[in-house]
Motif scaffolding. Structure first.
Motif, PDB file in Angstrom:
ATOM      1  N   LEU A 177     -97.063  31.115 -24.328  1.00 49.22           N
ATOM      2  CA  LEU A 177     -97.531  30.656 -25.631  1.00 49.22           C
ATOM      3  C   LEU A 177     -97.356  31.728 -26.705  1.00 49.22           C
ATOM      4  O   LEU A 177     -97.048  31.414 -27.857  1.00 49.22           O
ATOM      5  N   VAL A 178     -97.538  32.980 -26.331  1.00 49.34           N
ATOM      6  CA  VAL A 178     -97.298  34.063 -27.291  1.00 49.34           C
ATOM      7  C   VAL A 178     -95.825  34.107 -27.677  1.00 49.34           C
ATOM      8  O   VAL A 178     -95.476  34.208 -28.859  1.00 49.34           O
ATOM      9  N   SER A 181     -95.004  31.155 -29.890  1.00 51.50           N
ATOM     10  CA  SER A 181     -95.574  31.302 -31.228  1.00 51.50           C
ATOM     11  C   SER A 181     -94.754  32.277 -32.069  1.00 51.50           C
ATOM     12  O   SER A 181     -94.494  32.021 -33.253  1.00 51.50           O
ATOM     13  N   ALA A 184     -91.669  30.530 -33.063  1.00 54.06           N
ATOM     14  CA  ALA A 184     -91.922  29.562 -34.135  1.00 54.06           C
ATOM     15  C   ALA A 184     -91.894  30.237 -35.498  1.00 54.06           C
ATOM     16  O   ALA A 184     -91.267  29.744 -36.445  1.00 54.06           O
ATOM     17  N   LEU A 216     -93.641  24.760 -35.915  1.00 52.88           N
ATOM     18  CA  LEU A 216     -94.619  25.834 -36.084  1.00 52.88           C
ATOM     19  C   LEU A 216     -96.037  25.297 -35.899  1.00 52.88           C
ATOM     20  O   LEU A 216     -96.856  25.891 -35.184  1.00 52.88           O
ATOM     21  N   THR A 219     -96.682  24.346 -32.162  1.00 57.46           N
ATOM     22  CA  THR A 219     -96.736  25.498 -31.264  1.00 57.46           C
ATOM     23  C   THR A 219     -98.019  26.292 -31.436  1.00 57.46           C
ATOM     24  O   THR A 219     -98.695  26.632 -30.451  1.00 57.46           O
ATOM     25  N   LEU A 220     -98.371  26.617 -32.678  1.00 63.13           N
ATOM     26  CA  LEU A 220     -99.600  27.389 -32.922  1.00 63.13           C
ATOM     27  C   LEU A 220    -100.836  26.601 -32.490  1.00 63.13           C
ATOM     28  O   LEU A 220    -101.769  27.161 -31.908  1.00 63.13           O
ATOM     29  N   ALA A 223    -101.141  26.700 -28.696  1.00 60.85           N
ATOM     30  CA  ALA A 223    -101.671  27.983 -28.242  1.00 60.85           C
ATOM     31  C   ALA A 223    -103.180  28.049 -28.451  1.00 60.85           C
ATOM     32  O   ALA A 223    -103.936  28.461 -27.559  1.00 60.85           O
ATOM     33  N   GLY A 282    -100.025  20.118 -36.501  1.00 60.28           N
ATOM     34  CA  GLY A 282    -100.968  21.039 -35.898  1.00 60.28           C
ATOM     35  C   GLY A 282    -102.315  20.389 -35.668  1.00 60.28           C
ATOM     36  O   GLY A 282    -102.914  20.518 -34.587  1.00 60.28           O
TER      37      GLY A 282
END
Length: 312
Positions: A177-178, A181, A184, A216, A219-220, A223, A282
């Motif tokens: 995930l890092v 991110s 992204a 973006l 993905t964020l 996470a 998001g």
């Protein structure tokens, strides 16, 4: 183009309707819905595998689209005709095929994690059908779908070792995930600072920028959702069948309402600015992965008494 001209020559109304329906299985909303249903009803390891493979593959395919800027087949050859109903879902540049990458990634991930043979067979059919539908409808060349196919297969091979069992899943997920991110953010920055050719199609470039913002946001939010669940939620997906059905139907309706409602809201207050796609998707992911799972204990009780009586 020879393959596309051949497929154009054998089009029939019935097959065209079928292919027009089948091609929807490669859309981003379908992959998102599949991953969410698996998250709600099957398991987190399986769902996050679909998320990671699909997101990583989409980053690569979107990057390649903007690197090569290859127009669609009907632009390359004005004499070629597509199925008009497919034009709406053929935005952005042509190479590689995003629908192919999405379908092969999502359904390939399901085929790997499932233990049910019939599910695996259905997944294989979809994996073959969606790329063919893109060529049949005339919106992609064999090179486009081939590249999208290979991109998805590469992602499946790369990430499957991280999701083969629960221990590997929990050991790998935070690092994945890092990385996603950071990717992204880097992809979004690259889209805006890259010196694209002056003759690049502005509409397709805008579509690429829109996708960068959407990715973006997804993905964020993914996470954030994972770490929130690991620290606080720890939600359980188990429920009797009536509870699972109600959970999925109500949840997807609410999720669709959020996505479409926010779209109209942002058009009204921000003119549909590209950055609003990051917020919209998001929030949709946050709802699906953090907010809706809070209701799962309620759905776990629906049909539980009947199931217990049946077991007795």
């Amino acid at each position: 183009m020879e393959v596309l001209y051949f497929l154009e020559s054998i089009r029939t109304p019935i097959v065209t309707e079928f292919m027009s329906a089948a091609t929807y299985l490669g859309t981003q909303l379908v992959f998102l819905a599949i991953a969410i249903i698996v998250l709600w009803c099957v398991g987190k390891r399986q769902a996050y595998f679909i998320f990671v493979v699909s997101l990583a593959g989409t980053y690569i395919s979107q990057f390649l689209k903007l690197v090569f800027c290859i127009p669609r087949p009907w632009v390359l050859d004005p004499n070629f005709s597509i199925v008009e109903s497919a034009r709406e879902m053929a935005s952005g540049f042509s190479f590689p095929s995003g629908h192919t990458q999405g379908a092969v990634g999502a359904f390939g991930a399901i085929a790997l994690v499932t233990e049910r043979r019939w599910v695996r067979v259905v997944c294989i059919i979809v994996i073959l059908l969606v790329p063919f539908s893109r060529m049949y409808l005339g919106v992609h060349t064999p090179l486009d779908v081939g590249a999208g196919f290979l991109c998805a297969v590469a992602m499946l091979a790369l990430f499957w070792p991280c999701f083969k069992n629960e221990d590997r899943f929990h050991a790998s997920m935070k690092y994945l995930l890092v990385v996603l991110s950071v990717t992204a953010v880097a992809f979004l920055i690259w889209v805006y600072v890259n010196a694209f050719p002056t003759n690049v199609d502005a509409e397709n470039l805008t579509e690429g920028m829109k996708n960068a913002w959407s990715l973006l946001g997804c993905t964020l939010a993914l996470a954030i959702s994972y770490f929130v669940d690991e620290k606080w939620l720890h939600f359980d997906v188990k429920a009797p069948l009536p509870g699972q059905i109600l959970k999925v139907v109500l949840g997807l309706l609410l999720l669709l309402g959020i996505i479409q409602g926010l779209k109209m809201l942002f058009i009204a207050i921000a003119g549909g600015a590209l950055w609003t796609n990051a917020i919209r998707y998001g929030l949709a992911v946050i709802f699906a992965c953090c907010i809706w799972p809070v209701t799962f204990p309620f759905f776990a009780r629906i049909g539980a008494r009947e199931a217990e009586q049946g077991a007795e």
